[in-house]
Scaffold this motif. Structure first.
Motif, mmCIF file in Angstrom:
data_model
loop_
_atom_site.group_PDB
_atom_site.id
_atom_site.type_symbol
_atom_site.label_atom_id
_atom_site.label_comp_id
_atom_site.label_asym_id
_atom_site.label_seq_id
_atom_site.Cartn_x
_atom_site.Cartn_y
_atom_site.Cartn_z
ATOM 1 N N LEU B 231 0.832 -1.190 0.000
ATOM 2 C CA LEU B 231 0.000 0.000 0.000
ATOM 3 C C LEU B 231 0.878 1.256 0.000
ATOM 4 N N GLN B 232 1.973 1.159 0.731
ATOM 5 C CA GLN B 232 2.917 2.275 0.773
ATOM 6 C C GLN B 232 3.474 2.529 -0.626
ATOM 7 N N ASP B 233 3.850 1.445 -1.270
ATOM 8 C CA ASP B 233 4.435 1.563 -2.603
ATOM 9 C C ASP B 233 3.466 2.143 -3.608
ATOM 10 N N LEU B 234 2.205 1.900 -3.362
ATOM 11 C CA LEU B 234 1.197 2.366 -4.311
ATOM 12 C C LEU B 234 1.261 3.883 -4.487
ATOM 13 N N LYS B 235 1.736 4.538 -3.428
ATOM 14 C CA LYS B 235 1.807 5.992 -3.511
ATOM 15 C C LYS B 235 2.703 6.441 -4.660
ATOM 16 N N ASP B 236 3.700 5.590 -4.945
ATOM 17 C CA ASP B 236 4.642 5.944 -6.010
ATOM 18 C C ASP B 236 3.971 6.013 -7.377
ATOM 19 N N LEU B 237 2.828 5.357 -7.492
ATOM 20 C CA LEU B 237 2.151 5.338 -8.785
ATOM 21 C C LEU B 237 1.632 6.724 -9.171
ATOM 22 N N LYS B 238 1.561 7.577 -8.172
ATOM 23 C CA LYS B 238 1.008 8.899 -8.427
ATOM 24 C C LYS B 238 1.693 9.614 -9.578
ATOM 25 N N ILE B 239 2.919 9.220 -9.784
ATOM 26 C CA ILE B 239 3.708 9.860 -10.832
ATOM 27 C C ILE B 239 2.983 9.799 -12.171
ATOM 28 N N LEU B 240 2.188 8.780 -12.352
ATOM 29 C CA LEU B 240 1.465 8.593 -13.610
ATOM 30 C C LEU B 240 0.493 9.723 -13.892
ATOM 31 N N ILE B 241 0.040 10.358 -12.819
ATOM 32 C CA ILE B 241 -0.891 11.454 -13.084
ATOM 33 C C ILE B 241 -0.290 12.825 -12.744
ATOM 34 N N THR B 242 0.690 12.794 -11.852
ATOM 35 C CA THR B 242 1.275 14.091 -11.509
ATOM 36 C C THR B 242 2.283 14.546 -12.567
ATOM 37 N N ASP B 243 2.949 13.616 -13.170
ATOM 38 C CA ASP B 243 3.886 13.964 -14.239
ATOM 39 C C ASP B 243 3.111 14.142 -15.529
ATOM 40 N N LEU B 275 -10.149 9.257 -16.029
ATOM 41 C CA LEU B 275 -10.193 7.846 -15.611
ATOM 42 C C LEU B 275 -8.865 7.444 -14.993
ATOM 43 N N SER B 276 -7.807 7.849 -15.627
ATOM 44 C CA SER B 276 -6.498 7.483 -15.137
ATOM 45 C C SER B 276 -6.265 8.101 -13.771
ATOM 46 N N ARG B 277 -6.673 9.337 -13.618
ATOM 47 C CA ARG B 277 -6.521 9.983 -12.324
ATOM 48 C C ARG B 277 -7.305 9.230 -11.255
ATOM 49 N N GLY B 278 -8.490 8.856 -11.655
ATOM 50 C CA GLY B 278 -9.336 8.129 -10.695
ATOM 51 C C GLY B 278 -8.642 6.879 -10.178
ATOM 52 N N LEU B 279 -8.153 6.063 -11.119
ATOM 53 C CA LEU B 279 -7.547 4.791 -10.725
ATOM 54 C C LEU B 279 -6.285 5.005 -9.912
ATOM 55 N N VAL B 280 -5.461 5.939 -10.330
ATOM 56 C CA VAL B 280 -4.195 6.139 -9.634
ATOM 57 C C VAL B 280 -4.434 6.769 -8.263
ATOM 58 N N ASN B 281 -5.407 7.639 -8.207
ATOM 59 C CA ASN B 281 -5.717 8.242 -6.909
ATOM 60 C C ASN B 281 -6.207 7.203 -5.907
ATOM 61 N N ILE B 282 -7.010 6.292 -6.406
ATOM 62 C CA ILE B 282 -7.473 5.214 -5.504
ATOM 63 C C ILE B 282 -6.269 4.489 -4.946
ATOM 64 N N ALA B 283 -5.328 4.197 -5.818
ATOM 65 C CA ALA B 283 -4.138 3.465 -5.397
ATOM 66 C C ALA B 283 -3.360 4.259 -4.363
ATOM 67 N N ALA B 284 -3.204 5.516 -4.654
ATOM 68 C CA ALA B 284 -2.379 6.339 -3.789
ATOM 69 C C ALA B 284 -2.966 6.485 -2.397
ATOM 70 N N LYS B 285 -4.310 6.448 -2.339
ATOM 71 C CA LYS B 285 -4.967 6.696 -1.048
ATOM 72 C C LYS B 285 -5.106 5.442 -0.178
ATOM 73 N N LEU B 286 -4.871 4.289 -0.783
ATOM 74 C CA LEU B 286 -5.188 3.043 -0.046
ATOM 75 C C LEU B 286 -4.410 2.875 1.255
ATOM 76 N N ILE B 287 -3.372 3.642 1.411
ATOM 77 C CA ILE B 287 -2.605 3.557 2.642
ATOM 78 C C ILE B 287 -3.426 3.998 3.837
ATOM 79 N N ASN B 288 -4.459 4.793 3.580
ATOM 80 C CA ASN B 288 -5.342 5.220 4.667
ATOM 81 C C ASN B 288 -6.465 4.209 4.853
ATOM 82 N N ALA B 289 -6.614 3.793 6.056
ATOM 83 C CA ALA B 289 -7.633 2.790 6.339
ATOM 84 C C ALA B 289 -9.013 3.247 5.876
ATOM 85 N N LYS B 290 -9.304 4.510 6.053
ATOM 86 C CA LYS B 290 -10.625 4.987 5.679
ATOM 87 C C LYS B 290 -10.858 4.864 4.185
#
Lengths: 1161, 357
Positions: B231-243, B275-290
């Motif tokens: 889940l921590q690593d998933l945050k790294d995927l953010k690059i796909l939408i931030t870059d 769509l891409s933002r949606g998917l990557v954002n989900i990934a990035a946020k999964l580190i939070n239990a909520k």
């Protein structure tokens, strides 16, 4: 001599949580034997402790080994307070004391607590090292084998049957000791359980000693009972049959024939029929006797309405003094029967057999007259002379059969008050026992006695019988608790004998001298013995004893079947010649083959049997307490027949109560008997097996339940119909009503005949009729004389025979009774039921069995019930219970409920308790049809060709061995090895050969047919085996339980010892446990579980001859309490599926097998 | 006049499947008798209502006595009180642990607490499943949950071994436990169209790929929790939408691959970044239990709903997700291939499963 008992506690599992705080338990175990106790370490904080203890060793006398159980107590260790008991396990180590039984007890046993039930399991190992005891004054009897099974156990051979053993021990009931007031219910229950364990151990040991004294090594048909006499104590008593058994090392193929071989096979093995069966009919003679002497004033109540077909020993009841000596009695009857002188006319049984039961009551003289006239109804049994037939008989005969002829004679007898009147003191009354014997009259078998061969045989036979008899007379009681016998052992069956006695219980003052109880039973046994003698029999088989206790009144009952046994298993010292001789004596097919027997055994005049036999060859009805002999010839199937009766009684105390009860008993017994007769006729059957009459006493009522299995014995004449006679013929509507009822009855009979596959009357008559010419022909050849014209007439005679049974409706009671008769609902499609070991007419069992126990308690809320109302309720209760069973077991259809054992009790006022234990066994439907057909054919052919067949057999045997000769001249000859007879034997055998050759030359159709018909049967049998094989695949590691002595489709390879367990369960939270039903349901399930576990620990995989002998249930719903006592017993065994056995043995042949299989598929 | 006591005990315990089902369904004895009468068993066996009542009572009693054992199915096999053939035992267990999809759908993802249990009467009213049956099912969930919670090793296997359940049922229970443990939101209106089986499928994917056990079955930790490191690593995927470059590059790659292959190409092209933002954002946020709890609702809101409104077919969806996943690997500057594959594999199969009406 000491033995060393070793026990090891391995582990526990599923223990209850004893410490609420931790939800765990700190368990340890106490192992106690005698006065020595060992403890394991505490295994802390676990519900699955692993103690793995050392071996705890107890060095004890073998006497103690037999008496004491090993007691294992599981406790929860508590540092601060007293340790809490979790539960106990009692282990009976008796099976370990016999070298041939189990060697070790090892396994998971339920930990039982009388308040909480099963609380987890404990894994134990128990062993015994026993040193040989050479002390001849020893008090122990280690090594004597005990079997509950009432036949010779399957993997043993009887070398000798020694006879009756009995013993009883008494003690104070802990529940009634003063200390019980201050101890907990648990402590009290445990004291009781332990005491009973000890007492049964002691009892078994003492019986074992008696067996050793007699020279035996086993007790078969061991029946142990408890009498909870309340205040007056606790009695544990047991009876059994001492035997010398020998283990059959190999598995001879013949050994199977007892279990499920078709009768026909046995028939083939037995070219010779056994001696003639005694035709018998039931009478009620109920001689009331005082302590000192028997009251002789019994007289036949119903006599005016009774018509007897000829002479009946029952008249003896009106001449009590003479009745005690059986033989004179028979002699006395001779005058009535013109045949007795033995004219060479071979009379067929059928002509005579139309007896009807007569009930004669002998009662105390003072009151009897009036009471007797009050008898609510009379059963009128008519001998309806089949007119043409009778007329055709030799002139002297018909007259005896004519009612009008008889009646005067009868009347005179009955009207003459019995000469002896013994006045009884009041106290004597209490001790008086009311006893009945349902005597089966010796149906005279008239015989053409002219034949020389026969004549020769006669005396020999008689001699032998005398020998047997003397052998038996040496014994105090020639009783046998067996219900089925090695072939050739049971020669004749007389009829049911029973005795009851009402006693007032008083405290047993000295437990070491249980003399009163002993004396009571002695009295009853003497009674039984004399009844048997009166029937001309020297032995009683299928013997059992029971009690019913209510407050201080106790009814003791004993019943059995009077019989004549072969000396074969009773002679002391091996008589080799004779032995070999008798090896080939056929099994008791004489039971059904009366025509054959009669032709071959002339009864010399001095033998009373012969006199009676001459008059009639078979009884019209036969009642017995034994199982249907494996080789008996029957038509169709059997069914359960029950007579149920309820009689109200005034509340009374002490002696008055006892008197009231003993006054009621005869009526109860009489009506039960009438009901049985009626129901038997209604089903178109003519014999009852396994008859068990239970009388239960309560404060305000008496319950009577008679159960038996009805069959149609091919050898007996077909039963006539039931005719209803109205009392007021003038009334037209009444007439109509009666004719309606008559129609209903006729319909029911017809339906039943259909249902039970009892061939239609024509066929039946054919069966009966056809054997006549055959034997006759033979007899002619045999004797080269006794030809006469009446040959033909006899044939006709049987055709025309139709006896009817008349029920007279003289009051509303009778009407209701008849209605009640018709209310028995038929078993649903696919179901059969019986209370004997096996269902007559079904052989092809699958291995699917289901043993069950069902208990019902019915509350009568209405205090003012009439007898009729009560009857109906009771009858409905039983009927509904049966219906429920059928429904429950519907998935097993087609199936048969076997060994249906009903037990009734009146636990308290207004409560009726019925408990049933039985086994449901599936059978193969397709084969039943085939077999049914085959057996139908078989019986026909057999009836026709029996004699031919036998000859045929002789012929085959002839070249093989000379000792087969005696076969040709059946009967007595074969039993005697003396030289003089040898020549005769030879000659007659040669004669037979000649005859045989003759028949063959003639190309007798019958002979051929017999051969053809014989073949399909073995085939059918093998097929059934095959089907078993296919079923056996489902077997898992389970313990089977069955009340039968065998397991279908399996072979018992080892008996591991007797299981005899007694449990008490009590609750103070009845509602929480699901009410009374929930409580009892779990208790019974727990009992089953404990039985199974102990059997498994012995290394067994089944319990046979299982029975629940006691189920005493008491409740107090207001206090939320209930208590129940259950006593069960059985034989732990190891069985192996026959398919597995075959697989092992047939290995070499597997190639052919597989090739066959390949072709098949 | 009444029958005061009526029991029947067989050496082999007799159990009628039909009655068992009625008992499980929470019928009272009398109702069960009625149902049986209607079922025609009476005519079949020439029985009367009394007989049926007696039989039903008896069976109910047996079941009640067995119930305690059924709570620990392993005990059923080595208990001594009832002699039940193995196939029967299996049947008893399977049916006892069977549940109504309707019911489980209601409690899926909820905390298996007393509070939830108290609300069962509402659930019962809503689903038409009798309260008794609801309680049994709920207790089953809770019991299984409690047992496997503390166990190591693969979840499904644990359930199967401890409760002797058939494979499919064990998987379903794994899903229920997994949902209950992670408290996934399933009750939102937008999620109501999803069946239990949809969720169970997704849970299976998550368990198999996103938990610690998925990487190393020998791990100390269990299957019930998601792999925190992952889940921590998933945050790294953010690059796909931030870059911005990466995003554009990714889009063009996907568009090139899909051109002419799908009827909704235009809509896809227009929506790609969302769509891409949606998917990557989900990934990035999964580190939070909520956000883990909202995983499914996010998937629906951020991805499924937009696609549905553009009338994508499942084939379109499949094509898109395949290429969307694969194209990322071609991107020069994107380094997190392993995490991406692990993430998108599950996302793809979940979305495909969830993409229906």
């Amino acid at each position: 001599m000491p033995g060393k008992l070793k026990a090891k506690i391995v582990a526990g599992r599923h223990l209850p949580v004893m410490d609420r705080a931790s939800d765990l338990t700190d368990a340890f175990v106490e192992v106690k034997f005698g006065n020595t106790t060992y403890k394991t370490d505490v295994y802390p904080k676990s519900l699955n402790p692993q103690w793995n203890s050392e071996w705890f060793k107890f060095e004890v006398d073998d006497e103690d080994l037999q008496d004491e159980p090993l007691q294992i107590t599981v406790l929860d260790h508590d540092t601060y307070s007293a340790n809490d008991a979790i539960g106990k396990v009692y282990i009976d180590i008796d099976p370990l004391l016999c070298s041939e039984a189990a060697t070790v007890i090892s396994g998971w046993l339920p930990i039982y607590d009388t308040i909480h039930g099963i609380r987890g399991e404990i894994n134990v190992l128990v062993k015994v090292d026993l040193f040989n005891d050479l002390n001849r004054f020893r008090q122990s009897s280690c090594g004597v084998k005990f079997f509950c099974t009432t036949s010779i156990p399957r993997c043993y051979r009887a070398i000798m049957v020694h006879g009756f053993v009995e013993e009883l021990v008494v003690n104070e009931d802990p529940e009634y000791q003063w200390i019980d007031r201050i101890r907990t219910p648990r402590a009290s229950n445990e004291a009781r359980q332990r005491l009973i364990f000890l007492m049964s151990g002691e009892l078994q040991r003492k019986i074992g000693l008696k067996v050793l004294e007699m020279g035996g090594n086993a007790v078969v048909g061991y029946l142990q009972c408890f009498d909870l006499e309340g205040e007056s104590g606790l009695v544990v008593r047991a009876i059994g049959t001492a035997c010398t058994l020998e283990k059959i090392s190999t598995l001879p193929s013949t050994a199977t024939h007892q279990s499920n071989s078709s009768p026909s096979k046995d028939m083939k093995d037995s070219p010779q029929a056994a001696p003639s069966t005694l035709g018998c009919r039931s009478t009620h003679s109920s001689p009331v006797h005082s302590a000192s002497s028997r009251l002789s004033q019994g007289f036949s109540v119903s006599v005016p309405t009774l018509l007897f077909a000829g002479m009946k020993p029952r008249h003896r009841s009106s001449e009590a003094p003479r009745a005690r000596q059986c033989r004179p009695v028979f002699g006395e009857e001779v005058p009535g029967i013109p045949l007795s002188s033995g004219p060479p006319t071979p009379l067929r049984a059928q002509t005579f057999s139309s007896f009807s039961p007569s009930k004669s009551y002998s009662r105390q003289s003072s009151s009897s007259d009036t009471e007797l006239s009050l008898t609510p109804k009379t059963v009128r049994m008519f001998l309806c002379p089949s007119t043409p037939a009778l007329e055709s008989i030799s002139s002297s005969l018909p007259s005896t059969h004519m009612p009008c002829h008889l009646r005067p004679g009868m009347a005179s007898r009955s009207s003459t008050p019995p000469p002896l009147h013994v006045s009884q003191s009041d106290t004597a009354m209490l001790r008086k026992s009311v006893s009945f014997s349902e005597e089966l009259l010796l149906a005279a078998s008239g015989m053409g006695s002219g034949g020389s061969a026969g004549k020769e045989a006669g005396p020999l036979k008689a001699l032998l019988r005398q020998q047997t008899q003397s052998a038996l007379e040496q014994r105090e009681y020639p009783f046998f608790t067996l219900t089925s016998f090695p072939s050739g052992f049971l020669l004749h069956v007389g009829g049911v004998v029973s005795a009851r006695s009402v006693k007032l219980l008083d405290r047993i003052h000295n437990p070491d001298e249980p003399e009163t109880r002993d004396a009571w039973w002695e009295e009853i046994r003497q009674e039984i013995k004399s009844h048997a003698k009166a029937l001309g029999c020297h032995a009683v088989v299928g013997y059992s004893e029971s009690t019913s206790i209510c407050e201080e009144v106790c009814i003791l009952s004993a019943s059995g079947t009077a019989a004549i046994l072969s000396s074969r298993f009773m002679q002391d010292g091996p008589l080799d010649t004779e032995h070999r001789f008798e090896e080939v004596v056929p099994p008791g097919c004489g039971f059904c083959h009366i025509p054959y027997d009669e032709l071959n055994i002339p009864f010399p005049a001095q033998l009373t049997y012969c006199y009676s036999c001459r008059r009639s060859k078979v009884p019209d009805v036969l009642f017995t307490t034994i199982d249907l002999p494996a080789d008996a010839n029957i038509t169709g199937k059997g069914c359960l027949i029950q007579a149920r009766l309820c009689r109200t009684k005034k509340k009374a105390q002490g002696e008055g109560n006892a008197t009231a009860i003993s006054n009621l008993l005869p009526f109860l017994e009489y009506e039960l008997h009438t009901q049985l007769m009626n129901k038997l006729k209604l089903r178109g059957m003519n014999a009852l097996f396994g008859l068990r009459i239970q009388i239960s006493v309560g404060e305000t009522m008496l319950l009577g339940l008679a159960s038996a299995t009805g069959v149609y014995l091919t050898a007996l004449p077909g039963p006539g119909g039931i005719q209803i006679a109205g009392k007021t013929p003038s009334d037209i509507t009444y007439e109509q009503h009666i004719s309606n009822m008559q129609k209903k009855i006729n319909d029911t009979i017809a339906k039943n005949k259909d249902l039970y596959e009892i061939n239609p009357p024509e066929v039946v008559e054919e069966i009966i009729g056809s054997p006549i010419p055959e034997p006759r022909q033979r007899s002619r050849l045999f004797r080269s004389q006794s030809e006469s014209s009446d040959e033909v007439s006899e044939l006709d005679l049987s055709h025309g025979k139709k006896d009817a049974f008349v029920l007279e409706i003289d009051d509303t009671d009778a009407v209701e009774d008849i209605h009640a008769l018709l209310t028995d609902s038929p078993t649903p499609q696919g179901f059969y039921s019986c209370n004997t070991e096996i269902m007559p007419g079904i052989q092809n069992w699958t291995s699917a069995i289901q043993m069950f126990t069902s208990v019902r308690v019915f509350r009568l809320n209405n205090a003012n019930l009439t007898n009729q109302g009560l009857n109906k309720i009771f009858s409905d209760l039983c009927e509904n219970l049966l219906k429920s069973l059928y429904f429950k077991l519907r998935s097993m259809v087609p199936c048969c409920l076997c060994h249906l054992n009903f037990t009734v009790a009146i636990p308290e006022d207004e409560l009726i308790q019925v408990a049933v234990t039985a086994v449901a066994m599936s059978f193969d439907k397709e084969q039943i049809l085939e077999n049914g057909k085959q057996s139908g054919e078989k019986t026909l052919t057999k009836a026709i060709t029996e004699n031919d067949e036998q000859l045929q057999f002789n012929l085959e045997l002839n070249p093989e061995s000379s000792h087969a000769n005696p076969l040709s001249s059946p009967k007595g000859l074969s039993e005697v090895g003396s030289h003089p007879s040898a020549r005769d034997r030879c000659s007659s055998w040669i004669e037979q050969l000649r005859l045989k050759a003759h028949t063959i030359r003639r190309g007798s159709v019958k002979t051929t047919s017999s051969m053809e018909k014989a073949s399909p049967l073995p085939e059918g049998r093998s097929r059934s085996l095959r089907s078993n094989r296919s079923y056996s695949g489902t077997s898992v590691a389970v313990v089977k339980m069955t009340p039968l002595s065998f397991i279908p489709g399996a072979k018992i390879i080892k008996y591991l010892g007797i299981i005899n367990m007694f449990f008490i369960r009590e609750t103070t939270s009845l509602r929480e446990e699901g009410g009374v039903s929930g409580f009892l349901h779990s208790f019974i399930a727990e009992v089953f579980a404990m039985v199974r576990a102990h059997v498994a620990a012995l290394g067994g995989n089944a319990v046979v001859s299982y029975s629940m002998k006691e189920c005493v249930f008491m409740e107090n719903p207001n206090k939320n309490q209930a208590q129940c006592l259950i006593n069960v017993s059985g034989d732990a065994v190891i069985f192996v599926r026959e398919s597995e056995l075959e697989a092992a043995s047939v290995q070499p042949q597997s190639t052919t097998h597989t090739s066959n299989g390949g072709e098949g598929t | 006049m009444s029958v005061e006591l009526d029991v029947f005990v067989g050496n082999t315990t007799i159990m009628d499947k039909e009655v068992y089902q009625l008992w499980l369904n929470g019928y009272t004895v009398n109702d069960a008798v009625k149902v049986r009468i209607e079922g025609g068993v009476m005519e079949e066996c020439e029985a009367s209502a009394d007989v049926l009542l007696s039989d039903t009572m008896d069976q109910y009693r047996t079941f009640q006595m067995c119930e305690r054992l059924l709570h620990h199915p392993a005990k059923l096999a080595n208990q001594l009180l009832f002699q039940i053939p193995p196939d029967r035992q299996a049947m008893l267990i399977e049916r006892y642990y069977a549940f109504d999809d309707l019911f489980v759908r209601e409690v899926l993802g909820k905390k298996l607490s007393k509070g939830t249990k108290k609300d069962l009467d509402d659930v019962s009213a809503k689903t038409g499943v009798s309260l008794k049956s609801c309680r049994r099912q709920f207790d089953n969930f809770k019991r299984v949950f409690k047992v496997v919670e503390e166990l190591k090793g693969p979840l499904v296997e644990n359930i199967r071994q401890h409760f002797l359940l058939p494979d499919q049922l064990a998987r379903d229970y794994a899903a229920i436990v997994f949902f209950a443990n992670n408290r996934f939101e399933t009750g939102k209106k937008k999620l109501l169209y999803l069946t239990f089986q949809d969720f169970a499928f997704c849970a299976g994917q998550l368990i198999n790929h996103w938990t610690l056990g998925a990487v190393d079955s020998m791990m100390e930790d269990m299957d019930v929790d998601l792999d925190k490191e992952f889940l921590q690593d998933l945050k790294d995927l953010k690059i796909l939408i931030t870059d911005k470059d990466l995003l554009d590059q990714h889009k063009s790659l996907v568009c090139t691959a899909l051109r002419g292959k799908t009827s909704v190409f235009n809509e896809m092209e227009a929506n790609f970044k969302n769509l891409s933002r949606g998917l990557v954002n989900i990934a990035a946020k999964l580190i939070n239990a909520k956000d883990v709890r909202d995983f499914f609702i996010d998937l629906v809101e951020k991805f499924i709903e937009p696609c549905r409104s553009d009338k994508w077919t499942s084939i379109d969806m499949n094509l898109f997700l395949t290429h969307y996943t694969n194209s990322a690997h071609i991107l020069d500057t994107f380094k997190h291939h392993a995490v991406w594959t692990r993430y998108m594999g599950v996302i793809k199969s979940c979305i495909l499963r969830m993409y229906h009406d």
